[in-house]
Each structure stands twice: as C-alpha cells, then as structure tokens.
Write an enzyme that holds these catalytic residues in place. Sequence first.
Site, mmCIF file in Angstrom:
data_model
loop_
_atom_site.group_PDB
_atom_site.id
_atom_site.type_symbol
_atom_site.label_atom_id
_atom_site.label_comp_id
_atom_site.label_asym_id
_atom_site.label_seq_id
_atom_site.Cartn_x
_atom_site.Cartn_y
_atom_site.Cartn_z
ATOM 1 N N GLU A 59 0.677 -14.924 10.419
ATOM 2 C CA GLU A 59 -0.574 -14.481 11.069
ATOM 3 C C GLU A 59 -1.744 -15.401 10.653
ATOM 4 O O GLU A 59 -2.546 -15.819 11.498
ATOM 5 C CB GLU A 59 -0.846 -13.036 10.655
ATOM 6 N N LYS B 276 -7.775 -10.672 2.537
ATOM 7 C CA LYS B 276 -7.459 -9.595 1.588
ATOM 8 C C LYS B 276 -6.354 -10.006 0.617
ATOM 9 O O LYS B 276 -5.849 -9.181 -0.138
ATOM 10 C CB LYS B 276 -7.044 -8.338 2.347
ATOM 11 N N GLY C 14 -1.910 10.377 1.512
ATOM 12 C CA GLY C 14 -2.845 9.253 1.634
ATOM 13 C C GLY C 14 -3.384 9.250 3.043
ATOM 14 O O GLY C 14 -2.726 8.755 3.970
ATOM 15 N N LEU C 15 -4.555 9.833 3.210
ATOM 16 C CA LEU C 15 -5.054 10.071 4.579
ATOM 17 C C LEU C 15 -6.236 9.190 4.924
ATOM 18 O O LEU C 15 -7.165 9.598 5.607
ATOM 19 C CB LEU C 15 -5.406 11.558 4.744
ATOM 20 N N HIS D 84 5.290 -12.141 7.641
ATOM 21 C CA HIS D 84 4.543 -11.878 8.882
ATOM 22 C C HIS D 84 3.059 -12.173 8.665
ATOM 23 O O HIS D 84 2.412 -12.833 9.484
ATOM 24 C CB HIS D 84 4.757 -10.420 9.311
ATOM 25 N N ASN D 85 2.509 -11.711 7.564
ATOM 26 C CA ASN D 85 1.084 -11.929 7.306
ATOM 27 C C ASN D 85 0.765 -13.413 7.114
ATOM 28 O O ASN D 85 -0.279 -13.885 7.555
ATOM 29 C CB ASN D 85 0.636 -11.140 6.072
ATOM 30 N N VAL E 249 -7.362 5.348 6.659
ATOM 31 C CA VAL E 249 -7.145 4.849 8.027
ATOM 32 C C VAL E 249 -5.673 4.898 8.457
ATOM 33 O O VAL E 249 -5.328 5.469 9.495
ATOM 34 C CB VAL E 249 -7.629 3.371 8.124
ATOM 35 N N LYS F 13 7.284 -8.249 5.900
ATOM 36 C CA LYS F 13 5.879 -7.981 6.244
ATOM 37 C C LYS F 13 4.970 -9.057 5.620
ATOM 38 O O LYS F 13 4.013 -9.524 6.242
ATOM 39 C CB LYS F 13 5.473 -6.578 5.773
ATOM 40 N N VAL G 1 -0.835 5.189 0.377
ATOM 41 C CA VAL G 1 -2.027 5.014 -0.459
ATOM 42 C C VAL G 1 -2.226 3.527 -0.744
ATOM 43 O O VAL G 1 -1.397 2.696 -0.374
ATOM 44 C CB VAL G 1 -1.914 5.802 -1.788
ATOM 45 N N SER H 67 2.860 -2.928 10.350
ATOM 46 C CA SER H 67 1.856 -3.835 10.896
ATOM 47 C C SER H 67 1.210 -3.243 12.138
ATOM 48 O O SER H 67 1.842 -2.485 12.867
ATOM 49 C CB SER H 67 2.521 -5.162 11.264
HETATM 50 P P1 NBP Z 1 -6.504 2.219 1.409
HETATM 51 O O1 NBP Z 1 -5.641 1.070 1.050
HETATM 52 O O2 NBP Z 1 -7.951 2.032 1.516
HETATM 53 O O3 NBP Z 1 -6.212 3.397 0.356
HETATM 54 C C1 NBP Z 1 -6.888 4.620 0.450
HETATM 55 C C2 NBP Z 1 -5.961 5.776 0.170
HETATM 56 O O4 NBP Z 1 -5.331 5.621 -1.103
HETATM 57 C C3 NBP Z 1 -6.740 7.074 0.130
HETATM 58 O O5 NBP Z 1 -5.949 8.105 0.667
HETATM 59 C C4 NBP Z 1 -6.927 7.259 -1.377
HETATM 60 O O6 NBP Z 1 -7.154 8.582 -1.760
HETATM 61 C C5 NBP Z 1 -5.599 6.789 -1.874
HETATM 62 N N1 NBP Z 1 -5.555 6.518 -3.309
HETATM 63 C C6 NBP Z 1 -6.194 5.579 -4.038
HETATM 64 BR BR1 NBP Z 1 -7.418 4.392 -3.405
HETATM 65 N N2 NBP Z 1 -5.871 5.611 -5.341
HETATM 66 C C7 NBP Z 1 -5.005 6.618 -5.444
HETATM 67 C C8 NBP Z 1 -4.306 7.160 -6.535
HETATM 68 N N3 NBP Z 1 -4.392 6.649 -7.753
HETATM 69 N N4 NBP Z 1 -3.495 8.221 -6.308
HETATM 70 C C9 NBP Z 1 -3.373 8.749 -5.076
HETATM 71 N N5 NBP Z 1 -4.002 8.265 -3.984
HETATM 72 C C10 NBP Z 1 -4.806 7.208 -4.173
HETATM 73 O O7 NBP Z 1 -5.967 2.911 2.768
HETATM 74 P P2 NBP Z 1 -5.491 2.254 4.132
HETATM 75 O O8 NBP Z 1 -6.433 1.225 4.611
HETATM 76 O O9 NBP Z 1 -5.165 3.418 4.992
HETATM 77 O O10 NBP Z 1 -4.142 1.499 3.749
HETATM 78 C C11 NBP Z 1 -3.037 2.154 3.184
HETATM 79 C C12 NBP Z 1 -1.955 1.133 2.891
HETATM 80 O O11 NBP Z 1 -1.576 0.506 4.123
HETATM 81 C C13 NBP Z 1 -2.401 -0.020 1.984
HETATM 82 O O12 NBP Z 1 -1.327 -0.442 1.210
HETATM 83 C C14 NBP Z 1 -2.795 -1.100 2.953
HETATM 84 O O13 NBP Z 1 -2.728 -2.401 2.389
HETATM 85 C C15 NBP Z 1 -1.740 -0.901 4.036
HETATM 86 N N6 NBP Z 1 -2.104 -1.403 5.361
HETATM 87 C C16 NBP Z 1 -3.355 -1.279 5.819
HETATM 88 C C17 NBP Z 1 -3.675 -1.747 7.090
HETATM 89 C C18 NBP Z 1 -5.065 -1.561 7.643
HETATM 90 O O14 NBP Z 1 -5.333 -2.103 8.732
HETATM 91 N N7 NBP Z 1 -5.937 -0.838 6.979
HETATM 92 C C19 NBP Z 1 -2.687 -2.327 7.886
HETATM 93 C C20 NBP Z 1 -1.400 -2.410 7.403
HETATM 94 C C21 NBP Z 1 -1.114 -1.946 6.134
HETATM 95 P P3 NBP Z 1 -8.653 9.130 -1.915
HETATM 96 O O15 NBP Z 1 -9.068 9.584 -0.548
HETATM 97 O O16 NBP Z 1 -8.497 10.251 -2.882
HETATM 98 O O17 NBP Z 1 -9.486 8.019 -2.459
#
Ligand code: NBP
Length: 477
Positions: A188, A257, A9-10, A184-185, A12, A181, A73, A127
């Site tokens: 927040e 969210k 899961g690459l 925590h949210n 952000v 977590k 992911v 976080s």
């Molecule tokens: P996203 O939550 O936007 O998820 C995108 C990733 O999930 C991509 O790598 C995507 O692959 C993959 N994915 C999806 Br969508 N469906 C999939 C499936 N069925 N099988 C395999 N891979 C799948 O990414 P993020 O913002 O990096 O957040 C990741 C996690 O971290 C989430 O749970 C988020 O709530 C949590 N989080 C985020 C933050 C933040 O600031 N963004 C902070 C703290 C925690 P693809 O490239 O093939 O679509």
Amino acid sequence: MKNNIGVIGLSVMGKNLAFNFADNGYKVSIFNRTIAVVDTVKREYAGENIYPTYSLKEFVGSLEKPRRVFIMVKSGQPVDSMIQQLLDYVEEGDIIIDGGNSYFKDTTRRTKELSERGINFIGAGISGGEEGARFGPAIMPGGKKEAYDYVSEMFERISAKAYGEPCCRYISENGAGHYVKMVHNGIEYADMQLISEAYWILKNLGGMDNKEMQEVFKAWNKSELESYLIEITSNILGEKDGDDYLLDKILDKASQKGTGKWTNLEAINLGVDISVITSALNARFMSNLKDERKIGEKLFGESLGIYNGQFKSIDTSTIDRELLVRLVKNSLYISKIVAYAQGFKLLLSAQKEYGWKLNFSEIAKIFRGGCIIRAKFLNDISDAFLKDGDIDNLIFTDIFSEEIRERMDDFRDLMSRVVALGIPANAMNSALGYIYSYSNGNSSANLIQAQRDYFGAHTFERIDKEGVYHNEWNNEN
Ligand code: NBP
C-alpha cells in the site's frame, strides 16, 4: 439463548465489525474497557442483534460454546492484557480472535501460549478501515485450521466480496495472517508513492493542471491500472476549496503509523529486496524534512533550474502530452508490478522461514476487495500464480514478463528524462533498477567478493573451477 460472537474493543474498528456481524444475522455481545462506551455503541445501532455487557464475566457467559471472542483493541500490550483477563473465564476449546494490526511474532507467541491452555487463537489481519469494517473488510486469518473452521462461515459472510467471492481465506499457521496484512500495508505504501510520483511528473514535466490530470486518472481507471487508489486520486484531483483545488493547499509532509516499517525491517531480516516499498517509506521520511529541503533547494536547486519549488528549466509547452501520459502510465504499471512482486517475494521467503504454506493465488484474491490496494490487476496476479505456482518471482510469470517487456522502452525513456531534469521519482527508479538487476546474469559482485577477500580473507568462489579460494593480494599492484 446465547450469542454467536463477542466483540471486545468498541473503537472505530471493533464497533463497526460488531455492527457488520449483527447486520449479517449474528447475535453479538459487546464489551469495552471503558464501560460507558458500551451503551453509546448500543444506541448507535438501529437493529436488534447487539447485546451490551458490562463485565468480562457477563460478556463471556453470554456466548454460545465454543465461544468466539473477537478482540479489537489497540495492538501490543493491550492485546496481551485483554487475553490475560479473558483466561479467568474462557474454557478449553474456546476461540480468541485478534483482529488488530498485531506484530506477527506476537501472534505466533500468543498462539503457542494459548494452545498450551487448550484455547484456540486466530490472528486475523483486517483491512479496509472504518468503511471496510462496517460493510465488508478483507480478512486474512492465521492460526490452526480447525480453529478457523469454527469462524470461517461468519468471517466469509461479513467480508468484502469481489467477483462474487469472499475476500477472506485461511492463510496458514500462527502469525501468517498478520504477516500477510503487514506485507499488504507495505505494498500500500509503494502503490501510494508510485501514484504520487506519476502525478508529480505529469504536473511538472507535462505542465498539466489538476483538471487535466483528473481526466488522465479517470481514463487510467478504465485500464489495466483500474484500482481504488487510482479512483480516489482522480476524485482528489477534482476537489475544490473555494476557487482553488484543495490538493494544492495541502502541506507536502506525509504521515505514517509505522506499519510500513515492520515490512521493511522484516525484509532486511530475511534478506529480501523490497526496494520499491523501502523507497516509499524513505519518501515519507524525506517529505517530513520540509525545512531541510528548502535549504537544499538554495544549495542545489539553481543547477537544476528549480526556483521556489518550480522547475523553471522545463519548457512544458514543447512536451508531447499524449506521449508523456503514455510513458507515465506504462512506467507506473511496471513499477506497480514490481512493488507487488517484491511483496510476494517477501511472502515466499517468509513461508520457507516460518514453515507456512501460503497460497499466493488465493492471497491475491483476498486483496481484490475491501482493501486499500484493491485493483483489477490482482486477477492477473492470481491467475499468474495459479499457472506458475512454484515461480521464484512474479515478474518471471508469462503474463507479467510479457507486460514488462512491452512497456520497458517507455519506462526507460521516462526515467532518463526525469533523472536528467531533477524530478525525484525514487520508487519508480527503484523499480527500474530492480528489473535491470534481474536483466543480467552477470553483476559487479565479483569485485565485492575480491574486496572482502582482500581485507578480510573472506574467500571467494571462481567461475572457472569448483571450490572456495583465498588469494594473497599484491599490495604493490
Ligand atoms: P484503537 O487502536 O484506537 O484502540 C482503541 C480500543 O482499544 C478502545 O476500545 C480502547 O478501550 C481499547 N484499549 C486500549 Br487503547 N488499551 C486497552 C487495554 N489495556 N485493555 C483493553 N482495551 C484497551 O482502535 P481502532 O482504531 O478501532 O483499531 C483497533 C485495531 O485495529 C488496532 O490494532 C488497529 O491498528 C487495527 N486497525 C485499525 C484500522 C483503522 O482504520 N482504524 C484499520 C485496520 C486495522 P477504551 O475505550 O477503554 O480506551
């Protein structure tokens, strides 16, 4: 030679965590559902420790045993789907980590299902957003302690550091990490809402402009209020857009969210009052009713002296600003204490409900770095729980009961003014109400019990004798 850890899961978060592991000397395999992303991410990293893989088989095969597979992911079904696919390749003793914002009950289920197959599962709350993932997040790992021991060194190394200590501690079994977590949210949400209410009071009751308020927030950030959110607020207040301040041009509709929603639903399930956190969520709902608020202003604003969103009834030239700043500061600080106390109270109930063993002093320490809610006073919270480990509520600790008593007159003074003038400060008011409810051994619930017995024969207890009673109430009184 095999790699130390793999990240799936690459987007952000996953990408930046992979880079963070790599920076810290670990060899990292990377994989993503959309394969093209793998090479793009590889190209983004200047160092050497990132190893692209193009199938799950290749990914799992590239890892040293026991394998450490970090899934980052989208939460929900994608996590289950990814685990299901991994099961074709991982072996007994391997460790799967879910670092996303998963619902804690899903984590508990996944832990159980995977443990039946001999696979270790760790649900890690993370976080700090993009920046945290890249340079040091706060990490809240839950699952079997023995499984965590396989990753503890790596996690602690990549985590944020506060006062020389890693912001990563083992939390407890199964979904406990994701639960912390989630709380925590919720905190927040409360913290942000309380700060925005303080800003709104200074602006409307104090007539202060953004520059003046920026100075106030800067000064507060050198006090017991020192925190990341106070710091960014002072920066936000100073941000210009041409000749104007950008803040004044931002539409007052707050997005979310949904993570605050889980905290509130859980508090209702466990019967815990987290009114400040709930008020913060409600304030976001209300903020989105901009058109309805304009209708309301036409109907009710005049009686409060509100015209075109301005409090015309308030003569800000007569306000003692120095006094007002003190009142707001002390009110904000007490409200903040209550918000954290409510969050920790929820954790206390959760530990009983789910059989976890939570160390509140250590949890407070995790929050000190990497997180959005990082704040100096978390040191006091950690100390307070260390000293009074079995306390029912943070506000009962020596440190915080004293802090509240010292500031209470200012808090009451300010709240009476804002209520009279029609300035909404519902989260602060909830904090005051919470302390009031705790300030009296007696309450009005005797009447509730009487009403329940009257219409439903639900019975009541008495204060003058033991037992459970029902009264044949007289309809003719
Ligand atoms: P996203 O939550 O936007 O998820 C995108 C990733 O999930 C991509 O790598 C995507 O692959 C993959 N994915 C999806 Br969508 N469906 C999939 C499936 N069925 N099988 C395999 N891979 C799948 O990414 P993020 O913002 O990096 O957040 C990741 C996690 O971290 C989430 O749970 C988020 O709530 C949590 N989080 C985020 C933050 C933040 O600031 N963004 C902070 C703290 C925690 P693809 O490239 O093939 O679509």
